[in-house]
Scaffold this active site. Structure first.
Site, PDB file in Angstrom:
ATOM      1  N   HIS A  12      -9.030  28.059  32.459  1.00 38.68           N
ATOM      2  CA  HIS A  12      -8.274  28.998  31.619  1.00 38.68           C
ATOM      3  C   HIS A  12      -7.850  30.181  32.480  1.00 38.68           C
ATOM      4  O   HIS A  12      -8.601  31.125  32.693  1.00 38.68           O
ATOM      5  CB  HIS A  12      -9.148  29.451  30.437  1.00 38.68           C
ATOM      6  N   HIS A  14      -4.253  32.417  33.464  1.00 38.28           N
ATOM      7  CA  HIS A  14      -2.818  32.673  33.249  1.00 38.28           C
ATOM      8  C   HIS A  14      -2.152  33.110  34.545  1.00 38.28           C
ATOM      9  O   HIS A  14      -2.640  34.020  35.214  1.00 38.28           O
ATOM     10  CB  HIS A  14      -2.626  33.768  32.207  1.00 38.28           C
ATOM     11  N   ASP A  16       0.775  34.763  35.007  1.00 41.15           N
ATOM     12  CA  ASP A  16       1.293  36.139  35.023  1.00 41.15           C
ATOM     13  C   ASP A  16       0.181  37.184  35.061  1.00 41.15           C
ATOM     14  O   ASP A  16       0.379  38.264  35.608  1.00 41.15           O
ATOM     15  CB  ASP A  16       2.260  36.402  33.858  1.00 41.15           C
ATOM     16  N   GLY A 195      -0.602  34.279  23.066  1.00 38.52           N
ATOM     17  CA  GLY A 195       0.034  35.436  22.429  1.00 38.52           C
ATOM     18  C   GLY A 195      -0.927  36.134  21.476  1.00 38.52           C
ATOM     19  O   GLY A 195      -2.121  35.837  21.458  1.00 38.52           O
ATOM     20  N   HIS A 222      -5.485  28.936  22.050  1.00 36.87           N
ATOM     21  CA  HIS A 222      -6.242  30.183  22.021  1.00 36.87           C
ATOM     22  C   HIS A 222      -6.621  30.425  20.560  1.00 36.87           C
ATOM     23  O   HIS A 222      -5.737  30.646  19.731  1.00 36.87           O
ATOM     24  CB  HIS A 222      -5.373  31.361  22.454  1.00 36.87           C
ATOM     25  N   GLU A 225     -10.388  34.374  19.023  1.00 31.85           N
ATOM     26  CA  GLU A 225     -10.500  35.474  19.990  1.00 31.85           C
ATOM     27  C   GLU A 225     -10.220  36.771  19.220  1.00 31.85           C
ATOM     28  O   GLU A 225     -11.104  37.590  19.030  1.00 31.85           O
ATOM     29  CB  GLU A 225      -9.488  35.277  21.128  1.00 31.85           C
ATOM     30  N   ASP A 302      -9.567  33.732  32.736  1.00 34.18           N
ATOM     31  CA  ASP A 302      -8.467  34.176  31.870  1.00 34.18           C
ATOM     32  C   ASP A 302      -7.353  34.799  32.718  1.00 34.18           C
ATOM     33  O   ASP A 302      -6.293  34.211  32.858  1.00 34.18           O
ATOM     34  CB  ASP A 302      -8.933  35.152  30.789  1.00 34.18           C
TER      35      ASP A 302
HETATM   36 ZN   LIG Z   1      -5.897  33.197  27.748  1.00 36.24          ZN
END
Ligand SMILES: [Zn+2]
Length: 346
Positions: A12, A14, A16, A195, A222, A225, A302
C-alpha cells in the site's frame, strides 16, 4: 533480525505521496513550475503531514504539489523510476505502487498514457536493480460525491475540478477499471478506490466494482479509515480481495469474524493512521486484536513522503512503540507475501 529488516514488501504505497522532495524539485524545474521553496529541505514541510495533522482531509492536501508536477508522461515515468529505485535501495523486494490515472490529465494526458508512463518507469527501475525488486501498479478510482458521480454532462454549475475539468467523474473511474483490465498481468495487478472516505461513501461506487468483477480485475478498497465498519462491509459486498487500512473494523465483532473467516488481508499503515486520526495512539492500534482473531494483517507505508516513512520504518515503529514481537513480525511479513496480488495471479 532487526525490526527494519522486515520491511521487504509494501502493498500500500501511493506514488504521488512518496516522491522525495528532491524529485519534486527536479520535475518542477523541468516543467518551469513554481514551487513555494527552492531547496529540498525547505520544500519538505509542504510535502509531509504534520504530526498534529487534523484529519484525512488535511493529510490529503500534501498531495497538491506532487500532483502539480506529475502532469506529463516524462515526469510520471521519472517519478515512478525514482521511487522504484529508492525502494530497491532500501532492500524492498516487492512493492505495489498505486496512483489514479485520472489525476494526471490536467495537461491533456490520457489515462492510458499515464499508465504506460508509470509502467515504463517501474520497468526501468527494475532493470536498474537487476532483478532484486519486483514492482507492480495498482490503478486507483477516485471517490466523488453523488452529484458528480451521477453527472455526465459538461458545464452545469459544478465547479470545474483542476484534475479532470468538466468530465464526468463516474466515467473516469469506469475508464480506470478498463485500463486495469487492459494492463492486468502486464505490470498492473489490481484496482483500488482512494480519496476522502469521510466525505464520499463507499456505497456510491458500486458501478465501478461491478465492472471490475465482470472484467476479472481484482481490487482493494480504502475502507474503515475515515469512515466506519459499514464502509468495509460495502467493500466486501462489492468483492474486494483486500481492504486498505480497515482500522475501524475493530468496532464490529461480526465484521472482524467475517474478515478472518474469508481470509481478507488488511493493508495497515500505522504512521498514516495516526496522522489521519484513524487511531488516537499506537497503544490503541488494533494490530494484536486482529492477529489474535486470525485476520491477515500486513504492514505498509501508505505515503513515504507525506508520512515520512517506509515499510521498514513502520516495523521499527511498531516494535519500539507497540512492542511488536519477532514472531508477530514474521507472521505479518508472511501475510504480506500471500496477500500480494502478483502471488494471487500466478
Ligand atoms: Zn492509501
Amino acid at each position: 533480525m532487526i525490526a527494519e529488516d522486515y520491511g521487504k514488501i509494501d502493498l500500500h504505497l501511493h506514488l504521488d505521496g512518496s516522491l522525495s522532495a528532491e524529485t519534486v524539485l527536479k520535475l518542477a524545474r523541468k516543467e518551469h513550475i513554481e514551487l513555494p521553496a527552492d531547496t529540498a529541505e525547505r520544500l519538505r514541510p509542504y510535502l509531509t503531514a504534520r504530526a498534529d495533522c487534523r484529519d484525512l482531509n488535511e493529510y490529503l492536501r500534501c498531495f497538491d504539489l506532487p500532483l502539480a508536477v506529475l502532469q506529463t508522461a516524462a515526469n510520471l515515468e521519472e517519478a515512478a523510476y525514482e521511487l522504484g529505485k529508492e525502494l530497491g535501495e532500501k532492500g524492498i523486494c516487492y512493492a505495489e505502487i498505486r496512483f489514479a490515472p485520472q489525476l494526471h490529465s490536467r495537461q491533456g494526458l490520457t489515462q492510458e498514457e499515464a499508465v504506460r508512463a508509470v509502467l515504463d518507469g517501474l520497468g526501468r527501475a527494475m532493470e536498474d536493480c537487476e532483478g532484486r525488486i519486483s514492482l507492480k501498479a495498482i490503478l486507483c478510482c477516485m471517490r466523488r460525491d453523488k452529484k458528480h458521480a451521477a453527472g455526465g454532462t459538461k458545464g452545469n454549475d459544478d465547479q470545474a475540478d483542476p484534475d479532470i475539468g468538466n468530465a464526468s467523474y463516474a466515467a473516469n473511474n469506469i475508464e480506470t477499471i478498463h485500463m486495469a483490465a487492459k494492463y492486468l498481468g502486464r505490470g498492473v495487478v489490481a484496482a483500488d478506490l482512494a480519496g476522502a472516505e469521510g466525505l464520499y461513501p463507499t456505497r456510491d461506487h458500486e458501478e465501478e466494482f461491478t465492472l471490475a468483477r465482470q472484467l476479472g480485475v481484482p481490487f482493494t478498497i480504502h475502507a474503515g479509515e475515515a469512515d466506519g465498519p459499514e464502509s468495509i462491509w460495502k467493500a466486501l459486498e462489492f468483492g474486494a480481495a483486500r481492504i486498505g487500512h480497515g482500522v475501524r473494523a475493530i468496532e464490529d465483532e461480526k465484521l472482524m469474524d467475517e474478515l478472518a473467516r474469508r481470509g481478507i488481508p488488511l493493508e495497515m499503515c500505522p504512521s498514516s493512521n495516526l496522522q489521519t486520526k484513524a487511531v488516537g495512539s499506537l497503544k490503541d492500534y488494533p494490530l494484536r486484536d486482529y492477529l489474535n482473531r486470525g485476520i491477515r494483517l500486513t504492514v505498509n507505508s501508505d505515503n513515504m513522503t507525506v508520512s515520512d516513512t517506509w515499510a521498514g520504518k513502520e516495523f521499527a515503529l511498531l516494535s519500539r512503540e507497540y512492542g511488536l514481537t519477532e514472531e508477530e513480525a514474521v507472521r505479518l511479513l508472511n501475510y504480506a507475501k500471500e496477500a500480494a496480488f502478483e502471488m494471487q495471479q500466478e
